[in-house]
Scaffold this active site. Structure first.
Site, PDB file in Angstrom:
ATOM      1  N   CYS A   2       0.863  -1.188   0.000  1.00 54.73           N
ATOM      2  CA  CYS A   2       0.000   0.000   0.000  1.00 54.73           C
ATOM      3  C   CYS A   2       0.895   1.233   0.000  1.00 54.73           C
ATOM      4  O   CYS A   2       2.110   1.135   0.121  1.00 54.73           O
ATOM      5  CB  CYS A   2      -0.866   0.018   1.253  1.00 54.73           C
ATOM      6  SG  CYS A   2      -1.784  -1.502   1.506  1.00 54.73           S
ATOM      7  N   ARG A  27       1.538   1.630  -6.140  1.00 55.69           N
ATOM      8  CA  ARG A  27       1.816   0.683  -5.028  1.00 55.69           C
ATOM      9  C   ARG A  27       0.594  -0.114  -4.646  1.00 55.69           C
ATOM     10  O   ARG A  27       0.682  -1.145  -3.979  1.00 55.69           O
ATOM     11  CB  ARG A  27       2.316   1.449  -3.805  1.00 55.69           C
ATOM     12  CG  ARG A  27       3.630   2.167  -3.967  1.00 55.69           C
ATOM     13  CD  ARG A  27       3.943   3.017  -2.750  1.00 55.69           C
ATOM     14  NE  ARG A  27       4.181   2.199  -1.598  1.00 55.69           N
ATOM     15  CZ  ARG A  27       5.389   1.805  -1.187  1.00 55.69           C
ATOM     16  NH1 ARG A  27       6.449   2.192  -1.870  1.00 55.69           N
ATOM     17  NH2 ARG A  27       5.554   1.050  -0.137  1.00 55.69           N
ATOM     18  N   TRP A  74      -3.680  -2.003  -1.295  1.00 56.83           N
ATOM     19  CA  TRP A  74      -3.608  -3.276  -2.008  1.00 56.83           C
ATOM     20  C   TRP A  74      -4.000  -4.308  -0.959  1.00 56.83           C
ATOM     21  O   TRP A  74      -3.270  -4.573  -0.014  1.00 56.83           O
ATOM     22  CB  TRP A  74      -2.195  -3.518  -2.504  1.00 56.83           C
ATOM     23  CG  TRP A  74      -2.014  -4.756  -3.319  1.00 56.83           C
ATOM     24  CD1 TRP A  74      -2.413  -4.968  -4.601  1.00 56.83           C
ATOM     25  CD2 TRP A  74      -1.375  -5.974  -2.904  1.00 56.83           C
ATOM     26  NE1 TRP A  74      -2.060  -6.229  -5.008  1.00 56.83           N
ATOM     27  CE2 TRP A  74      -1.424  -6.872  -3.990  1.00 56.83           C
ATOM     28  CE3 TRP A  74      -0.763  -6.393  -1.734  1.00 56.83           C
ATOM     29  CZ2 TRP A  74      -0.880  -8.153  -3.936  1.00 56.83           C
ATOM     30  CZ3 TRP A  74      -0.212  -7.659  -1.674  1.00 56.83           C
ATOM     31  CH2 TRP A  74      -0.295  -8.533  -2.770  1.00 56.83           C
ATOM     32  N   ASN A  98       0.778   0.331   6.028  1.00 56.87           N
ATOM     33  CA  ASN A  98       1.254  -0.535   4.946  1.00 56.87           C
ATOM     34  C   ASN A  98       1.953  -1.709   5.620  1.00 56.87           C
ATOM     35  O   ASN A  98       2.874  -1.515   6.407  1.00 56.87           O
ATOM     36  CB  ASN A  98       2.233   0.209   4.035  1.00 56.87           C
ATOM     37  CG  ASN A  98       2.826  -0.729   2.985  1.00 56.87           C
ATOM     38  OD1 ASN A  98       2.181  -1.693   2.583  1.00 56.87           O
ATOM     39  ND2 ASN A  98       4.056  -0.484   2.570  1.00 56.87           N
ATOM     40  N   GLY A  99       1.496  -2.936   5.346  1.00 56.59           N
ATOM     41  CA  GLY A  99       2.135  -4.116   5.947  1.00 56.59           C
ATOM     42  C   GLY A  99       1.062  -5.080   6.444  1.00 56.59           C
ATOM     43  O   GLY A  99      -0.093  -5.010   6.025  1.00 56.59           O
ATOM     44  N   GLU A 478      10.268 -15.156 -18.595  1.00 58.18           N
ATOM     45  CA  GLU A 478       9.946 -13.725 -18.472  1.00 58.18           C
ATOM     46  C   GLU A 478       8.877 -13.322 -19.476  1.00 58.18           C
ATOM     47  O   GLU A 478       7.938 -12.601 -19.137  1.00 58.18           O
ATOM     48  CB  GLU A 478      11.215 -12.887 -18.649  1.00 58.18           C
ATOM     49  CG  GLU A 478      11.012 -11.392 -18.654  1.00 58.18           C
ATOM     50  CD  GLU A 478      10.373 -10.843 -17.385  1.00 58.18           C
ATOM     51  OE1 GLU A 478      10.309 -11.582 -16.377  1.00 58.18           O
ATOM     52  OE2 GLU A 478       9.890  -9.696 -17.409  1.00 58.18           O
ATOM     53  N   LYS A 482       5.176 -11.781 -18.440  1.00 54.41           N
ATOM     54  CA  LYS A 482       4.674 -10.510 -18.979  1.00 54.41           C
ATOM     55  C   LYS A 482       3.273 -10.685 -19.540  1.00 54.41           C
ATOM     56  O   LYS A 482       2.370  -9.888 -19.281  1.00 54.41           O
ATOM     57  CB  LYS A 482       5.632 -10.005 -20.073  1.00 54.41           C
ATOM     58  CG  LYS A 482       6.919  -9.437 -19.532  1.00 54.41           C
ATOM     59  CD  LYS A 482       6.697  -8.030 -19.059  1.00 54.41           C
ATOM     60  CE  LYS A 482       7.369  -7.564 -17.811  1.00 54.41           C
ATOM     61  NZ  LYS A 482       7.684  -8.404 -16.733  1.00 54.41           N
ATOM     62  N   GLU A 485       0.679 -11.303 -16.671  1.00 59.77           N
ATOM     63  CA  GLU A 485       0.359 -10.196 -15.748  1.00 59.77           C
ATOM     64  C   GLU A 485      -0.273  -9.013 -16.468  1.00 59.77           C
ATOM     65  O   GLU A 485      -0.890  -8.162 -15.838  1.00 59.77           O
ATOM     66  CB  GLU A 485       1.591  -9.747 -14.983  1.00 59.77           C
ATOM     67  CG  GLU A 485       2.700  -9.135 -15.807  1.00 59.77           C
ATOM     68  CD  GLU A 485       3.875  -8.684 -14.946  1.00 59.77           C
ATOM     69  OE1 GLU A 485       3.666  -8.250 -13.801  1.00 59.77           O
ATOM     70  OE2 GLU A 485       4.999  -8.762 -15.432  1.00 59.77           O
ATOM     71  N   HIS A 501       8.390 -34.479 -22.190  1.00 61.09           N
ATOM     72  CA  HIS A 501       8.201 -35.226 -20.930  1.00 61.09           C
ATOM     73  C   HIS A 501       6.861 -34.893 -20.286  1.00 61.09           C
ATOM     74  O   HIS A 501       6.737 -34.885 -19.070  1.00 61.09           O
ATOM     75  CB  HIS A 501       9.367 -34.898 -19.978  1.00 61.09           C
ATOM     76  CG  HIS A 501      10.695 -35.265 -20.543  1.00 61.09           C
ATOM     77  ND1 HIS A 501      11.080 -36.565 -20.763  1.00 61.09           N
ATOM     78  CD2 HIS A 501      11.704 -34.497 -21.017  1.00 61.09           C
ATOM     79  CE1 HIS A 501      12.297 -36.591 -21.310  1.00 61.09           C
ATOM     80  NE2 HIS A 501      12.698 -35.340 -21.475  1.00 61.09           N
ATOM     81  N   LYS A 601       3.367  -2.501  -7.619  1.00 63.08           N
ATOM     82  CA  LYS A 601       4.713  -2.334  -8.160  1.00 63.08           C
ATOM     83  C   LYS A 601       5.763  -2.978  -7.264  1.00 63.08           C
ATOM     84  O   LYS A 601       6.749  -3.500  -7.749  1.00 63.08           O
ATOM     85  CB  LYS A 601       5.041  -0.857  -8.334  1.00 63.08           C
ATOM     86  CG  LYS A 601       6.388  -0.596  -9.006  1.00 63.08           C
ATOM     87  CD  LYS A 601       6.460  -1.238 -10.378  1.00 63.08           C
ATOM     88  CE  LYS A 601       7.838  -1.132 -10.994  1.00 63.08           C
ATOM     89  NZ  LYS A 601       7.966  -1.969 -12.203  1.00 63.08           N
TER      90      LYS A 601
HETATM   91  C1  AGP Z   1       7.483  -7.719 -12.796  1.00 62.50           C
HETATM   92  O1  AGP Z   1       6.919  -7.618 -14.114  1.00 62.50           O
HETATM   93  C2  AGP Z   1       6.496  -8.235 -11.820  1.00 62.50           C
HETATM   94  N1  AGP Z   1       5.483  -7.221 -11.692  1.00 62.50           N
HETATM   95  C3  AGP Z   1       6.999  -8.725 -10.495  1.00 62.50           C
HETATM   96  O2  AGP Z   1       7.244 -10.087 -10.710  1.00 62.50           O
HETATM   97  C4  AGP Z   1       8.290  -8.117  -9.896  1.00 62.50           C
HETATM   98  O3  AGP Z   1       9.385  -8.428 -10.730  1.00 62.50           O
HETATM   99  C5  AGP Z   1       8.546  -8.759  -8.526  1.00 62.50           C
HETATM  100  O4  AGP Z   1       7.479  -8.413  -7.688  1.00 62.50           O
HETATM  101  C6  AGP Z   1       9.871  -8.321  -7.885  1.00 62.50           C
HETATM  102  O5  AGP Z   1       9.844  -6.933  -7.682  1.00 62.50           O
HETATM  103  P1  AGP Z   1      11.237  -6.203  -7.318  1.00 62.50           P
HETATM  104  O6  AGP Z   1      12.128  -6.329  -8.526  1.00 62.50           O
HETATM  105  O7  AGP Z   1      10.853  -4.781  -7.018  1.00 62.50           O
HETATM  106  O8  AGP Z   1      11.830  -6.916  -6.131  1.00 62.50           O
END
Ligand code: AGP
Length: 606
Positions: A2, A27, A74, A98-99, A478, A482, A485, A501, A601
């Site tokens: 958050c 965030r 969040w 936040n937490g 990766e 992408k 998400e 396999h 983020k």
């Molecule tokens: C990245 O596209 C993702 N949104 C997510 O996996 C991110 O890489 C992960 O949360 C790690 O974040 P950081 O690099 O800030 O530690």
């Protein structure tokens, strides 16, 4: 994760808080709210959904007051709703958090027995009633100290009090918290982004500390109430990095920025005059390190997987990689000659920080590779290598991924040279090849029209596969992440050699499959794997490099050819089309590209 903000000023604060919440929205963005203190009464306005919804409510009913707190959420405990949005206020106090409060259930039971009435399903509301309970018999500072000692878990807090017209209490354990210094006003915020539009003079709370923030003075204390002094940092003002400019989305801007960010990062580290890589006071001698452990989450984990190939190919280190949330629960055998490298764009990911904290407790060698140099992971690592790619606002990481890989690669060849794992000539050749990387990425960005032609199939299919061998496998992972998400469709990264396999059973007529096969040592075997999926009806998008001798014609659905380069540098180029694929797929579906659903983020909860 958050975002929290607080402002105490000589003028009304609600619009300043709203503006800061917009900067914090990356965030977390399932709900938001503001509370102010005006003429001895706490007033709060909260909304489900984005900050725009909150602004609409604010316009309907003014929120007066020169002191206030705000929050973007969040959800962790309690569904996204107005009632669960922060701040959580009683008649006497209002709290943003936040937490996660891990003992909230127990505390709630105790407080209910004392007659407290709860409105929300959140853990945070426990803080509101707990501090209210302590204030019945203690002064403010004692109440804060007692309250913080009762909380288990992680928190960054902002609290205002009905009977304290000019102060905000901030407290930190595990989740980052900063204060900012302004003209006749002061600020509290989750990170510097929230505060940069108001000041570039920042101090950070360390774990266990709390502060009492007034408009002309900020006092800091440790968990026992002993005063601590704080350095005031002056942050560079790079406001333009926070704007989209002519782009529709931050993600589109950040993908296209990559040639520039690569160049900036190379300029930071490569010493052209001495043809060397400068890793600025690296604190350990070569003989002190015999193995490398790479740790990260999500995209950062993928850059660790990528680095493992480079370290194995170019050095004699033993190399291992771990997902941070797994590493911290392993029965780790900590090795004194191991270098533990923590990769994190935000530098605030709770799982990665927890893994770092574990290594620090065992007095291990720790190195952070981050984009935010004032972050917790950077501050608590023994050595930091910034990736210098500027603020990455899009939740889906793009330029930071490329930047992480680049810094890992630079560290790899520098250590290889120092240990004489490679000759000076090979080292020089590798540095020379890097000079063209920015331009090669720029050219590869031009593949986007081919990508736009194929993304329909990926968004309409019930699933897709991304296949690669060797260093193309982390890039396959990766690329799949992408697409997941951003376009909310199932996509799976898999080792190309592993399809036979089991997962080959997934392949059916018309299923889109990305095959990453630059003409490297794995090429022939990967093309065989590609034929296996084509034979079963897959539509293959082949990502390879330009080669005038061999034009793929038969049964390939579409191929994207990246520029030619060395094997070391192919991973950078093959990533670009996959970033574009995810972006245009999400665009087709009309989703919020910079703030995908359910994500944040930086994930500062475990
Ligand atoms: C990245 O596209 C993702 N949104 C997510 O996996 C991110 O890489 C992960 O949360 C790690 O974040 P950081 O690099 O800030 O530690």
């Amino acid at each position: 994760m958050c975002g929290i903000v607080g402002i105490t000023s000589s003028k009304p604060v609600s619009s300043m808080i709203l503006n800061s919440l917009r900067k914090l929205e990356y965030r977390g963005y399932d709900s938001s709210g503001i509370a102010t203190l005006h003429e001895g009464t706490i007033h709060e306005i909260k909304s489900e959904g984005r900050v725009d919804a909150l602004e609409k409510n604010l316009n309907k009913s003014n929120l007066y007051g020169n002191i206030g707190i705000g929050h973007v959420r969040w959800a962790t405990h309690g569904v996204p709703s107005t009632i669960n949005a922060h701040p959580h206020s009683s008649e006497n106090v209002s709290v943003v958090h936040n937490g996660i409060i891990e003992n909230s259930t127990l505390l709630k039971k105790m407080l209910l027995k004392k007659g407290h009435k709860f409105k929300s399903q959140t853990d945070t509301e426990v803080i509101t009633h707990l501090i209210t309970e302590y204030l019945k018999k203690n002064d403010l500072k004692t109440s804060v100290i007692k309250m913080l000692k009762r909380l288990h878990g992680s928190f960054a807090l902002g609290i205002i009090f009905k009977d304290q017209p000019d102060l905000i209490v901030g407290a930190r354990r595990g989740s980052p918290l900063a204060v900012g210094y302004g003209p006749n006003e002061n600020y509290l915020g989750s990170d510097s982004y929230a505060l940069k539009s108001m000041t570039n003079k920042i101090s950070y709370l360390n774990d266990g500390e709390f502060c009492i923030l007034k408009k002309n003075n900020i006092d800091f204390f440790d968990e026992n109430g002993t005063k601590v002094n704080k350095k005031i940092l002056e942050l560079s003002s790079n406001e333009n990095n926070y704007e989209k400019g002519e782009y529709k989305h931050f993600m589109a801007k950040e993908i296209d920025e990559q040639p520039t960010t690569i160049k900036n990062c190379i300029n930071e580290y490569i010493d052209k005059k001495n043809n060397d890589i400068n890793i600025f006071n690296f604190p350990w001698k070569s003989k002190e390190i015999s193995s490398i452990v790479l740790i990260g989450c999500g995209t950062a984990y993928h850059s660790c997987l990528m680095a493992k190939y480079w370290f194995e190919q170019i050095t004699t280190f033993d190399v291992s990689v771990d997902i941070a949330s797994e590493f911290r629960y392993r029965k780790n055998r900590f090795k004194k000659n191991a270098l533990y490298i923590f990769v994190s764009q935000s530098g605030e990911t709770a799982d990665t920080y927890a893994a770092l904290d574990l290594c620090n407790k065992h007095n291990m060698k720790t190195c952070a590779i981050v984009n935010v140099v004032e972050s917790s992971i950077a501050r608590d690592s023994k050595f930091v290598l910034p990736i210098h790619c500027g603020p990455e606002i899009g939740v889906a990481s793009t330029k930071a991924f490329i930047g992480q890989m680049l810094v890992l690669y630079l560290l790899c060849i520098k250590l290889a040279k120092n240990r004489k794992d490679i000759s000076k000539d090979i080292f020089n050749n590798k540095i020379k090849s890097l000079e063209s990387l920015s331009n090669l990425i720029k050219k590869t960005l031009n593949t986007e029209s081919d990508i736009q032609m194929v993304c329909n199939s990926f968004v309409e299919a019930k699933g897709s596969m991304f296949l690669g061998r060797g260093y193309s496998f982390p890039i396959a992972l990766e690329g799949a992440l992408k697409l997941k998400e951003l376009a909310y469709v199932h996509a799976e990264g898999y080792p190309a050699g592993e399809m036979k396999h089991g997962p080959l059973a997934l392949i059916e007529e018309g299923m889109p499959v990305v095959v990453i096969a630059p003409r490297d040592e794995y090429y022939k075997k990967t093309i065989s794997n590609m034929q296996e999926v084509i034979a079963r009806g897959a539509k293959v998008l082949l990502i390879t490099n330009k080669n005038k001798d061999e034009i793929f014609s038969e049964n390939i659905w579409q191929s994207i050819e990246v520029e030619n380069t060395t094997e070391d540098l192919f991973p950078f180029l093959i990533t670009i089309p996959l970033q574009k694929l995810a972006y245009y797929s999400a665009l087709k579906k009309g989703y919020d590209i910079d703030k995908p659903r359910n994500l944040a983020k930086s994930v500062t909860v475990e």
